[in-house]
Design a protein around this motif. Structure first.
Motif, PDB file in Angstrom:
ATOM      1  N   LEU A  21       1.054  -1.675   0.441  1.00 38.95           N
ATOM      2  CA  LEU A  21      -0.442   0.111   0.158  1.00 38.95           C
ATOM      3  C   LEU A  21       0.933   1.002  -0.042  1.00 38.95           C
ATOM      4  O   LEU A  21       0.835   2.075  -1.019  1.00 38.95           O
ATOM      5  N   ALA A  22       1.996   1.020   0.938  1.00 36.29           N
ATOM      6  CA  ALA A  22       2.467   2.001   1.097  1.00 36.29           C
ATOM      7  C   ALA A  22       3.485   2.606  -0.422  1.00 36.29           C
ATOM      8  O   ALA A  22       3.734   3.438  -0.980  1.00 36.29           O
ATOM      9  N   ARG A  23       3.721   1.264  -1.060  1.00 35.39           N
ATOM     10  CA  ARG A  23       4.127   1.806  -2.794  1.00 35.39           C
ATOM     11  C   ARG A  23       3.634   2.412  -3.530  1.00 35.39           C
ATOM     12  O   ARG A  23       3.822   3.100  -4.334  1.00 35.39           O
ATOM     13  N   ILE A  61      -7.064   6.179  14.004  1.00 36.13           N
ATOM     14  CA  ILE A  61      -6.973   5.442  12.602  1.00 36.13           C
ATOM     15  C   ILE A  61      -6.015   6.721  11.879  1.00 36.13           C
ATOM     16  O   ILE A  61      -5.389   5.963  10.732  1.00 36.13           O
ATOM     17  N   ALA A  62      -5.980   7.293  11.886  1.00 39.53           N
ATOM     18  CA  ALA A  62      -4.873   9.162  11.627  1.00 39.53           C
ATOM     19  C   ALA A  62      -3.513   8.259  11.556  1.00 39.53           C
ATOM     20  O   ALA A  62      -2.830   7.854  10.262  1.00 39.53           O
ATOM     21  N   HIS A  63      -3.466   7.548  11.914  1.00 39.95           N
ATOM     22  CA  HIS A  63      -2.174   6.352  12.673  1.00 39.95           C
ATOM     23  C   HIS A  63      -1.327   5.726  11.357  1.00 39.95           C
ATOM     24  O   HIS A  63      -0.490   5.737  10.812  1.00 39.95           O
ATOM     25  N   GLU A  64      -2.792   4.883  11.380  1.00 40.80           N
ATOM     26  CA  GLU A  64      -2.226   3.414  10.815  1.00 40.80           C
ATOM     27  C   GLU A  64      -2.935   4.276   9.038  1.00 40.80           C
ATOM     28  O   GLU A  64      -1.940   3.566   8.340  1.00 40.80           O
ATOM     29  N   LEU A  65      -3.541   4.791   8.136  1.00 35.10           N
ATOM     30  CA  LEU A  65      -3.592   5.383   7.181  1.00 35.10           C
ATOM     31  C   LEU A  65      -2.580   5.910   7.109  1.00 35.10           C
ATOM     32  O   LEU A  65      -1.511   5.719   6.133  1.00 35.10           O
ATOM     33  N   ARG A  66      -1.178   6.685   7.850  1.00 33.49           N
ATOM     34  CA  ARG A  66      -0.450   7.920   7.465  1.00 33.49           C
ATOM     35  C   ARG A  66       1.229   6.374   6.915  1.00 33.49           C
ATOM     36  O   ARG A  66       1.143   7.087   6.366  1.00 33.49           O
ATOM     37  N   ALA A  67       0.856   4.977   7.674  1.00 36.75           N
ATOM     38  CA  ALA A  67       1.301   4.964   8.165  1.00 36.75           C
ATOM     39  C   ALA A  67       1.947   3.814   6.215  1.00 36.75           C
ATOM     40  O   ALA A  67       3.233   3.717   6.434  1.00 36.75           O
ATOM     41  N   ALA A 118      -5.504  15.465  13.916  1.00 39.35           N
ATOM     42  CA  ALA A 118      -3.994  15.936  14.905  1.00 39.35           C
ATOM     43  C   ALA A 118      -3.004  15.128  14.518  1.00 39.35           C
ATOM     44  O   ALA A 118      -1.711  14.639  14.990  1.00 39.35           O
ATOM     45  N   GLY A 119      -3.804  13.685  13.422  1.00 35.74           N
ATOM     46  CA  GLY A 119      -2.521  12.445  13.050  1.00 35.74           C
ATOM     47  C   GLY A 119      -2.152  13.152  11.454  1.00 35.74           C
ATOM     48  O   GLY A 119      -1.666  12.076  10.914  1.00 35.74           O
TER      49      GLY A 119
END
Length: 337
Positions: free
Chosen positions: A44-46, A109-115, A162-163
């Motif tokens: 997903l990051a790629r 959720i923001a932490h998980e998405l941004r990762a 905030a995330g």
């Protein structure tokens, strides 16, 4: 650099050469991902890097990650977030606990998405839960009280921001009374405007500073008996920009949904002509996107101003201990389990 007033989906977990060439030429403002695009965090990051490389800029990447039934990043790889209705139940027991839990959940959720490179979430859902309406909303709603929905929606939005994840409130001006699933048919609401202003529209008015809002493909017969909000200049000017006072970016719900009729290009032209800033096309079918790309304008004027303001929400996240945050969320939610 010119950017078109569009957000597009794509067909699979990797960006193929034809899609890359199309996105380079079409220059959409952003992209939206679905379960078909997701295999693993690294993949997903790629993919997010490849999408941004295709357009040569830091384009927003969206996903629907509400929790409950609407969650594209799923277990066992990703956390199962609770549905909105559970936070409404907690709020009914303990107001402060409910607000803390919603904010924490959306910070996670923001932490998980941004990762994985995703920086915009089509959440929170500000629709009311209405007895007798179609089940498409149901426990995606925080409840039946507009004030409660507004309070919990604000906490959710704050957690995402905030995330470093931009929020999209939906489905403006309110999908809760719909008598059909707009993925399948065109819903109609016959409730008088006076009632809608005091109930369905109220949470959106309370959060009218949100960076982005997604329209409802719903006919509100007392205001415009013919066209759904997405295609109605009366709904957008009089209600969304008018009585709700919303000056953020208005995007359509998915143009390929069966609530809308006519060609995709005519749907897009009507939506933009009615006052939407951005069109959303989700299914990743390239021939359909090519049809849209031929008629979608570049962003300019107020739509560009609103898009730039929304993109700026994707700031560097605040410091956050995700492990401690999850433990505290689980502690809070144990009261309704």
């Amino acid at each position: 650099m010119s950017v078109s007033a569009a957000i597009y989906g794509l067909s699979g977990p990797e960006l193929d050469a034809n899609e890359k060439a199309f996105f380079r030429d079409a220059a959409p403002w952003g992209f939206i991902l679905f379960a078909r695009n997701v295999e693993s965090p690294k993949q997903l990051a790629r993919l997010c890097v490849a999408l941004r490389d295709a357009v040569g800029r830091d384009a927003p990447v969206f996903i629907d990650q509400e929790g409950g039934r609407v969650q594209r990043l799923k277990p066992p790889t990703w956390r199962q977030a609770p549905p909105a209705g559970e936070f409404g139940a907690l709020y009914a027991r303990d107001r402060e606990a409910g607000l803390e839990a919603v904010r924490l959940n959306h910070r996670l959720i923001a932490h998980e998405l941004r990762a994985s490179g995703i920086d915009a979430d089509c959440a929170p859902c500000l629709d009311l839960q209405i007895d007798g309406a179609d089940a498409i909303i149901g426990d995606r709603s925080y409840g039946t009280d507009p004030d409660v929905i507004a309070a919990l929606g604000r906490a959710a939005m704050d957690g995402l921001h905030a995330g470093g994840v931009a929020s999209v409130i939906k489905h403006i001006p309110g999908h809760g009374r719909a008598d059909a699933d707009s993925h399948l048919a065109l819903p109609r609401v016959d409730t008088p405007r006076e009632t809608l202003e005091a109930t369905d529209f109220a949470p959106f008015r309370a959060l009218n500073d949100a960076p982005m809002a997604m329209t409802a493909h719903v006919v509100y017969a007392d205001i415009d008996p013919d066209d759904p909000a997405t295609l109605s200049s009366e709904m957008i000017a009089s209600v969304i920009r008018g009585s709700i006072g919303y000056d953020g970016l208005v995007m359509t719900d998915d143009l390929s949904m069966k609530a809308l009729s006519g060609t995709l290009s005519s749907r897009a032209e009507r939506a933009l002509g009615a006052g939407c800033d951005m069109v959303l096309h989700c299914n990743g079918v390239r021939r359909e996107m090519i049809e849209l790309a031929d008629i979608i304008p570049t962003l300019s004027g107020d739509p560009l101003r609103r898009a730039d303001a929304a993109a700026a929400v994707r700031r560097t996240p605040e410091t956050f201990d995700a492990k401690a945050g999850l433990a505290r969320l689980e502690e809070l939610m144990s009261a309704v389990s």
